[in-house]
Scaffold this motif. Sequence first.
Motif, PDB file in Angstrom:
ATOM      1  N   TRP A   1       0.863  -1.182   0.000  1.00 12.97           N
ATOM      2  CA  TRP A   1       0.000   0.000   0.000  1.00 12.97           C
ATOM      3  C   TRP A   1       0.893   1.223   0.000  1.00 12.97           C
ATOM      4  O   TRP A   1       1.744   1.391   0.871  1.00 12.97           O
ATOM      5  CB  TRP A   1      -0.861  -0.043   1.271  1.00 12.97           C
ATOM      6  CG  TRP A   1      -1.570   1.203   1.661  1.00 12.97           C
ATOM      7  CD1 TRP A   1      -1.010   2.397   2.060  1.00 12.97           C
ATOM      8  CD2 TRP A   1      -2.981   1.386   1.731  1.00 12.97           C
ATOM      9  NE1 TRP A   1      -1.980   3.289   2.361  1.00 12.97           N
ATOM     10  CE2 TRP A   1      -3.215   2.701   2.173  1.00 12.97           C
ATOM     11  CE3 TRP A   1      -4.080   0.557   1.480  1.00 12.97           C
ATOM     12  CZ2 TRP A   1      -4.488   3.211   2.366  1.00 12.97           C
ATOM     13  CZ3 TRP A   1      -5.341   1.068   1.670  1.00 12.97           C
ATOM     14  CH2 TRP A   1      -5.542   2.376   2.099  1.00 12.97           C
ATOM     15  N   LEU A   2       0.708   2.073  -0.997  1.00 10.39           N
ATOM     16  CA  LEU A   2       1.473   3.317  -1.061  1.00 10.39           C
ATOM     17  C   LEU A   2       0.498   4.458  -0.807  1.00 10.39           C
ATOM     18  O   LEU A   2      -0.515   4.582  -1.504  1.00 10.39           O
ATOM     19  CB  LEU A   2       2.124   3.478  -2.438  1.00 10.39           C
ATOM     20  CG  LEU A   2       3.102   2.361  -2.844  1.00 10.39           C
ATOM     21  CD1 LEU A   2       3.399   2.418  -4.334  1.00 10.39           C
ATOM     22  CD2 LEU A   2       4.400   2.458  -2.040  1.00 10.39           C
TER      23      LEU A   2
ATOM     24  N   GLY B   1      -4.960   2.139  -8.199  1.00  8.52           N
ATOM     25  CA  GLY B   1      -4.078   3.296  -8.060  1.00  8.52           C
ATOM     26  C   GLY B   1      -3.157   3.447  -9.252  1.00  8.52           C
ATOM     27  O   GLY B   1      -3.210   2.665 -10.204  1.00  8.52           O
ATOM     28  N   GLN B   2      -2.317   4.473  -9.175  1.00 10.93           N
ATOM     29  CA  GLN B   2      -1.404   4.736 -10.286  1.00 10.93           C
ATOM     30  C   GLN B   2      -0.091   5.289  -9.764  1.00 10.93           C
ATOM     31  O   GLN B   2      -0.055   5.935  -8.713  1.00 10.93           O
ATOM     32  CB  GLN B   2      -2.036   5.709 -11.267  1.00 10.93           C
ATOM     33  CG  GLN B   2      -2.481   7.006 -10.636  1.00 10.93           C
ATOM     34  CD  GLN B   2      -3.396   7.767 -11.571  1.00 10.93           C
ATOM     35  OE1 GLN B   2      -4.321   7.208 -12.162  1.00 10.93           O
ATOM     36  NE2 GLN B   2      -3.121   9.048 -11.710  1.00 10.93           N
ATOM     37  N   GLY B   3       0.963   4.998 -10.505  1.00 10.10           N
ATOM     38  CA  GLY B   3       2.266   5.470 -10.045  1.00 10.10           C
ATOM     39  C   GLY B   3       3.372   5.095 -11.000  1.00 10.10           C
ATOM     40  O   GLY B   3       3.124   4.723 -12.153  1.00 10.10           O
TER      41      GLY B   3
ATOM     42  N   ARG C   1       6.712   5.288  -6.602  1.00 13.39           N
ATOM     43  CA  ARG C   1       6.080   6.590  -6.345  1.00 13.39           C
ATOM     44  C   ARG C   1       4.604   6.487  -6.681  1.00 13.39           C
ATOM     45  O   ARG C   1       4.238   6.031  -7.784  1.00 13.39           O
ATOM     46  CB  ARG C   1       6.738   7.668  -7.205  1.00 13.39           C
ATOM     47  CG  ARG C   1       6.242   9.087  -6.896  1.00 13.39           C
ATOM     48  CD  ARG C   1       7.288  10.124  -7.299  1.00 13.39           C
ATOM     49  NE  ARG C   1       7.597  10.035  -8.724  1.00 13.39           N
ATOM     50  CZ  ARG C   1       6.932  10.699  -9.671  1.00 13.39           C
ATOM     51  NH1 ARG C   1       5.937  11.509  -9.361  1.00 13.39           N
ATOM     52  NH2 ARG C   1       7.276  10.569 -10.935  1.00 13.39           N
ATOM     53  N   ASN C   2       3.766   6.825  -5.725  1.00 11.82           N
ATOM     54  CA  ASN C   2       2.329   6.925  -5.984  1.00 11.82           C
ATOM     55  C   ASN C   2       2.092   8.322  -6.536  1.00 11.82           C
ATOM     56  O   ASN C   2       2.301   9.311  -5.835  1.00 11.82           O
ATOM     57  CB  ASN C   2       1.549   6.689  -4.684  1.00 11.82           C
ATOM     58  CG  ASN C   2       0.051   6.838  -4.881  1.00 11.82           C
ATOM     59  OD1 ASN C   2      -0.423   7.275  -5.931  1.00 11.82           O
ATOM     60  ND2 ASN C   2      -0.715   6.473  -3.850  1.00 11.82           N
ATOM     61  N   THR C   3       1.677   8.408  -7.809  1.00 10.81           N
ATOM     62  CA  THR C   3       1.559   9.726  -8.447  1.00 10.81           C
ATOM     63  C   THR C   3       0.225  10.413  -8.149  1.00 10.81           C
ATOM     64  O   THR C   3       0.022  11.552  -8.554  1.00 10.81           O
ATOM     65  CB  THR C   3       1.766   9.614  -9.975  1.00 10.81           C
ATOM     66  OG1 THR C   3       0.970   8.540 -10.473  1.00 10.81           O
ATOM     67  CG2 THR C   3       3.225   9.381 -10.305  1.00 10.81           C
ATOM     68  N   SER C   4      -0.682   9.702  -7.468  1.00 11.85           N
ATOM     69  CA  SER C   4      -1.941  10.349  -7.095  1.00 11.85           C
ATOM     70  C   SER C   4      -1.771  11.081  -5.760  1.00 11.85           C
ATOM     71  O   SER C   4      -1.174  10.545  -4.833  1.00 11.85           O
ATOM     72  CB  SER C   4      -3.058   9.311  -6.993  1.00 11.85           C
ATOM     73  OG  SER C   4      -4.175   9.896  -6.351  1.00 11.85           O
TER      74      SER C   4
ATOM     75  N   PRO D   1      -4.779   6.068  -2.483  1.00 14.23           N
ATOM     76  CA  PRO D   1      -3.667   5.148  -2.236  1.00 14.23           C
ATOM     77  C   PRO D   1      -3.476   4.232  -3.454  1.00 14.23           C
ATOM     78  O   PRO D   1      -4.342   4.174  -4.318  1.00 14.23           O
ATOM     79  CB  PRO D   1      -4.154   4.334  -1.033  1.00 14.23           C
ATOM     80  CG  PRO D   1      -5.639   4.396  -1.096  1.00 14.23           C
ATOM     81  CD  PRO D   1      -5.987   5.713  -1.737  1.00 14.23           C
ATOM     82  N   ALA D   2      -2.347   3.548  -3.508  1.00 12.37           N
ATOM     83  CA  ALA D   2      -2.141   2.530  -4.542  1.00 12.37           C
ATOM     84  C   ALA D   2      -1.945   1.196  -3.832  1.00 12.37           C
ATOM     85  O   ALA D   2      -1.311   1.143  -2.767  1.00 12.37           O
ATOM     86  CB  ALA D   2      -0.919   2.867  -5.395  1.00 12.37           C
TER      87      ALA D   2
END
Length: 352
Positions: free
Chosen positions: A264-265, A287-289, A322-325, A329-330
């Motif tokens: 979980w990021l 999520g996205q990253g 890196r979680n870009t949101s 969360p990712a």
Amino acid sequence: MSHQVDATDPRVEALHRRMAEHSLGGHWQTRARAPKLEAHMWPWSAIYSCLMESGEVIQLGGIDDAAKRRTVQLVNPALTEQKSTSRTLQMSIQLVKSGERAECHRHTAAALRFVVEGDGTAYTNVEGEQMLMEPGDLVLTPNWTWHDHYNPGKNSIVWLDVLDVHLTTYLDATFHENYGEGPAQPIVKPDGYCRQRLGVVRPRTTTVAGQTLPYSYKWTDTLAALKEIAAADRRDPHDGVLLEYANPITGGPTMPTIGCWIQWLAPGETTKGHRHTSSTIYHVVEGQGVTTVGGSKGVGEGLTWGPRDCFFVPGWKWHHFRNTSKKEPAIIFSVTDRPVLESLGLYREEAE
Ligand code: 1HN
């Protein structure tokens, strides 16, 4: 004074020829190296459209390889001949349409399923237990356990299959057997049978010593653990909140050859880099990253991912996430050959 071996020297040539005739080689002779593995990304859009097309043109009953499964396999560009995802593990995506059955068999390769899409009516029967499959559930079919899949529902089901088959093949230990008594084994245990016996809250009378899996982990339990641990802010510097699907009998890795993890990021989180000898195949749940792989610390190739994409990070490559949101969360599911390296004393890690 140092001497180079002169392979054109007629005496050396004669020696090489004579050794080859006797299936011998000199330490000083060159040999072919295994290809270097690179990071790779398989976007879900490509996987899914090919899988759906396979549902139109490939009949489940018409596949004549030993496994008789309709799966689209993730093929590492450096391992196209073996058609393998990593040197040890295979990740494939399986489609079972309404009314279809994937017949019963067992093999020495250990396998697992991680459900991507479905309405919860399809199941895998493992050693006589009906294991219903809802999105996010993880179902284990360890080494040599009988398993068949059936979809009695209206909708198709899609899941990830992961097997250690390249490792068993490398060790000349791949065996396969079809169930001789029809397409499916009888259901003799209800859904939840193994969880009720082996879960962390279990009957006083259960003795786990000497028992073996199978097992199924429900997504509702996994998600609750992720949320609780994320809220308590217990994070790993390199992976965010990182949980292992513990083997309920040993407390150790999920299976002896395959570790299953979920991470979980937090929104906007960037992890520190590290590298280790185990390799990992990832599947983004949501999520996205970006995962940066290779080069030296912090600089490398960026793999940009979104929901359901799959990607591979080879051993001994620096990588970080890196979680870009900024808002969401990712969550990423992953499988690793780390238990193999650890049990052989070959796990090694460097970290920022
Ligand atoms: C297999 O037996 C299954 O049982 C899925 O569903 C994927 C990939 C390679 C070899 C055997 C299954 C597989 C497989």
